[in-house]
Design a protein around this motif. Structure first.
Motif, PDB file in Angstrom:
ATOM      1  N   GLN A 170       9.737 -43.074  97.771  1.00  0.00           N
ATOM      2  CA  GLN A 170      10.999 -43.649  98.521  1.00  0.00           C
ATOM      3  C   GLN A 170      12.265 -43.656  97.223  1.00  0.00           C
ATOM      4  OE1 GLN A 170      10.845 -47.291 100.895  1.00  0.00           O
ATOM      5  NE2 GLN A 170       8.475 -46.805 101.365  1.00  0.00           N
ATOM      6  N   LYS A 171      11.742 -43.894  96.246  1.00  0.00           N
ATOM      7  CA  LYS A 171      12.585 -43.839  94.993  1.00  0.00           C
ATOM      8  C   LYS A 171      13.202 -42.423  94.735  1.00  0.00           C
ATOM      9  CE  LYS A 171      14.732 -45.123  91.051  1.00  0.00           C
ATOM     10  NZ  LYS A 171      15.186 -43.706  90.613  1.00  0.00           N
ATOM     11  N   VAL A 172      12.426 -41.345  94.825  1.00  0.00           N
ATOM     12  CA  VAL A 172      12.796 -40.088  94.812  1.00  0.00           C
ATOM     13  C   VAL A 172      13.727 -39.884  96.154  1.00  0.00           C
ATOM     14  CG1 VAL A 172      12.155 -37.591  94.679  1.00  0.00           C
ATOM     15  CG2 VAL A 172      10.937 -39.132  93.404  1.00  0.00           C
ATOM     16  N   ASP A 214      17.224 -41.168  95.264  1.00  0.00           N
ATOM     17  CA  ASP A 214      17.863 -40.040  94.393  1.00  0.00           C
ATOM     18  C   ASP A 214      18.626 -38.934  94.939  1.00  0.00           C
ATOM     19  OD1 ASP A 214      17.220 -41.939  92.446  1.00  0.00           O
ATOM     20  OD2 ASP A 214      15.468 -41.166  91.532  1.00  0.00           O
ATOM     21  N   ILE A 215      17.515 -38.238  95.838  1.00  0.00           N
ATOM     22  CA  ILE A 215      18.186 -37.099  96.642  1.00  0.00           C
ATOM     23  C   ILE A 215      19.385 -37.398  97.566  1.00  0.00           C
ATOM     24  CG2 ILE A 215      17.488 -35.314  98.295  1.00  0.00           C
ATOM     25  CD1 ILE A 215      14.635 -35.756  97.073  1.00  0.00           C
ATOM     26  N   ILE A 216      19.231 -38.246  98.215  1.00  0.00           N
ATOM     27  CA  ILE A 216      20.247 -38.687  99.237  1.00  0.00           C
ATOM     28  C   ILE A 216      21.716 -39.133  98.298  1.00  0.00           C
ATOM     29  CG2 ILE A 216      21.117 -40.578 101.027  1.00  0.00           C
ATOM     30  CD1 ILE A 216      18.986 -38.613 101.734  1.00  0.00           C
ATOM     31  N   ALA A 260      31.790 -44.818  98.286  1.00  0.00           N
ATOM     32  CA  ALA A 260      32.120 -44.263  96.942  1.00  0.00           C
ATOM     33  C   ALA A 260      31.050 -43.483  96.581  1.00  0.00           C
ATOM     34  CB  ALA A 260      32.265 -45.500  95.982  1.00  0.00           C
ATOM     35  N   PRO A 261      31.546 -42.595  95.723  1.00  0.00           N
ATOM     36  CA  PRO A 261      30.453 -41.549  95.370  1.00  0.00           C
ATOM     37  C   PRO A 261      29.518 -41.795  94.510  1.00  0.00           C
ATOM     38  CG  PRO A 261      32.373 -41.464  93.932  1.00  0.00           C
ATOM     39  CD  PRO A 261      32.691 -42.308  95.134  1.00  0.00           C
ATOM     40  N   GLY A 262      28.210 -41.547  95.108  1.00  0.00           N
ATOM     41  CA  GLY A 262      27.064 -42.028  94.149  1.00  0.00           C
ATOM     42  C   GLY A 262      26.332 -43.151  94.708  1.00  0.00           C
ATOM     43  N   GLU A 263      26.996 -43.876  95.521  1.00  0.00           N
ATOM     44  CA  GLU A 263      26.535 -44.904  96.390  1.00  0.00           C
ATOM     45  C   GLU A 263      25.767 -44.696  97.659  1.00  0.00           C
ATOM     46  OE1 GLU A 263      29.410 -47.983  96.614  1.00  0.00           O
ATOM     47  OE2 GLU A 263      29.991 -47.874  94.527  1.00  0.00           O
ATOM     48  N   VAL A 264      24.737 -45.268  97.787  1.00  0.00           N
ATOM     49  CA  VAL A 264      23.967 -45.011  99.289  1.00  0.00           C
ATOM     50  C   VAL A 264      23.881 -46.275 100.199  1.00  0.00           C
ATOM     51  CG1 VAL A 264      21.958 -44.306 100.104  1.00  0.00           C
ATOM     52  CG2 VAL A 264      22.698 -43.479  97.791  1.00  0.00           C
TER      53      VAL A 264
END
Length: 378
Positions: free
Chosen positions: A269-271, A274-276, A320-324
């Motif tokens: 789930q961590k990976v 990161d992908i998302i 914002a960029p990089g936030e999920v």
């Protein structure tokens, strides 16, 4: 008279002092006029800074047949083997080391010796032998406790880690590889090759480059097949950029591997997160580039052009960029999936800017996650 005499003496003393000072000044002036320069002071020698020498990298090499025979004989003696049948079998195996053998053949013979003496080693070698069935992972002391620095521990652990690599269980394999001190390995080239393969797959770039350098430049008798693949891995790492679509695609493949092996825990789930996040950044970056291109075109009087703008790939409510958005990663919202609008946006951008195999990789990735989610809810 007695008051006058001391004053005369004092006056003479002062005059002599003045004369000495005058002589010193004259000598200094004479030295300047004669030699045309002031006296050069003698420099005080400076202590040179200590140069830190690079630590030499050990040259790894497989032991000769004779050396390996002596090491195994010594190990058997330490185990206090007294059974005549066992000793006869071991002696028959050790005789084979007097013939020319590859490092892999020497390792196979050594493992047979270990199996004949130690029941735990025999069971472990059987459990992790290559077959069509995945091994059942276990953590006996022989694999998990402390560093491996003896001929017995290093080579048994290497055998297990090497086979785990070929089962695609690279995480577990690398954990074992990192406990091995390679000084007593029978096949050091194989150890470095398979360790590098694990690091390469897990995108541990710095560690992999170090391992490949050791393999290619500081190891003797490396098989040609290892050399060729190692050179390809080096070239591949040089072009791999962080958070590029290439890296994202590889992470997706790694998630598929983990799911195929039945792993869907926190690491997976961590990976996924990161992908998302990486895809989110990539989409945002490309949208910004499209906006800038559109704005510059509008400034040049081309705003009425049907090709201007990037509305077709804009994601409304973009964070914002990089936030999920964690809500969209929950089980209720589709675990590990982008929302439909973001999927469409991602595919649209990828179709326009990247080769087709990336699109296929991402589509396969989403299908894999959807299948996994469906199976989980049954």
């Amino acid at each position: 008279m007695k008051h006058w005499f001391p004053s005369i003496q004092k006056k003479l003393f002062v005059e002599r002092r003045l004369q000495r000072v005058s002589m010193i000044v004259c000598v200094c002036a004479l030295s300047v006029s004669v030699f045309g320069q002031e006296p050069i002071p003698v420099p005080i020698p400076l202590k040179e800074p200590a140069v830190k020498k690079a630590e030499p990298v050990a040259l790894l090499a497989a032991p000769s047949g004779v050396d390996l025979k002596l090491q195994l004989q010594s190990w058997v003696a330490e185990q206090k083997v007294k059974n005549p049948a066992q000793l006869k079998t071991i002696a028959t195996l050790l005789v084979k080391l007097e013939s020319p053998l590859t490092a892999e053949e020497k390792l196979t013979l050594a493992l047979e010796v270990f199996s004949n003496v130690n029941p735990e080693a025999k069971q472990l070698i059987k459990d992790y032998q290559l077959s069509n069935l995945l091994p059942v992972l276990s953590s006996p002391p022989i694999l998990s406790e402390g560093e491996a620095d003896t001929i017995y521990l290093t080579n048994v652990r290497y055998y297990v880690a090497r086979n785990l690599t070929q089962f695609r269980m690279v995480d577990h394999a690398l954990t074992i590889f990192n406990t091995i001190k390679p000084d007593t390995l029978i096949d050091p080239a194989g150890y470095l090759f398979f360790k590098a393969a694990c690091e390469h797959h897990l995108l541990q770039k710095e560690a992999c480059e170090k391992t490949l350098d050791q393999l290619l430049n500081h190891t003797e008798s490396v098989p040609e097949r290892y050399t060729q693949v190692a050179v390809l891995m080096q070239a591949d790492l040089e072009t791999l950029k962080e958070e590029s679509l290439d890296e994202i695609s590889r992470k997706m493949s790694d998630v598929e591997r983990r799911l195929d092996l039945g792993n869907s825990g926190e690491k997976v789930q961590k990976v996924e997160d990161d992908i998302i996040a990486s895809l989110d950044k990539l989409i945002k970056k490309m949208e910004d580039q499209a906006k800038n291109s559109s704005s510059s075109g509008a400034g040049a009087g081309s705003s009425s052009s049907p090709n201007g703008g990037a509305d077709e790939s804009r994601v409304k409510g973009q964070i914002a960029p990089g936030e999920v958005d964690k809500k969209k990663l929950s089980n209720s919202g589709g675990w590990g999936q982008l929302p439909p609008k973001k999927q469409a946006s991602a595919k649209n951008i990828i179709n326009r800017n990247f080769p087709s195999h990336y699109r296929k990789a991402i589509e396969k990735y989403f299908k894999k996650l959807a299948t996994q989610k469906a199976n989980t809810n049954k």
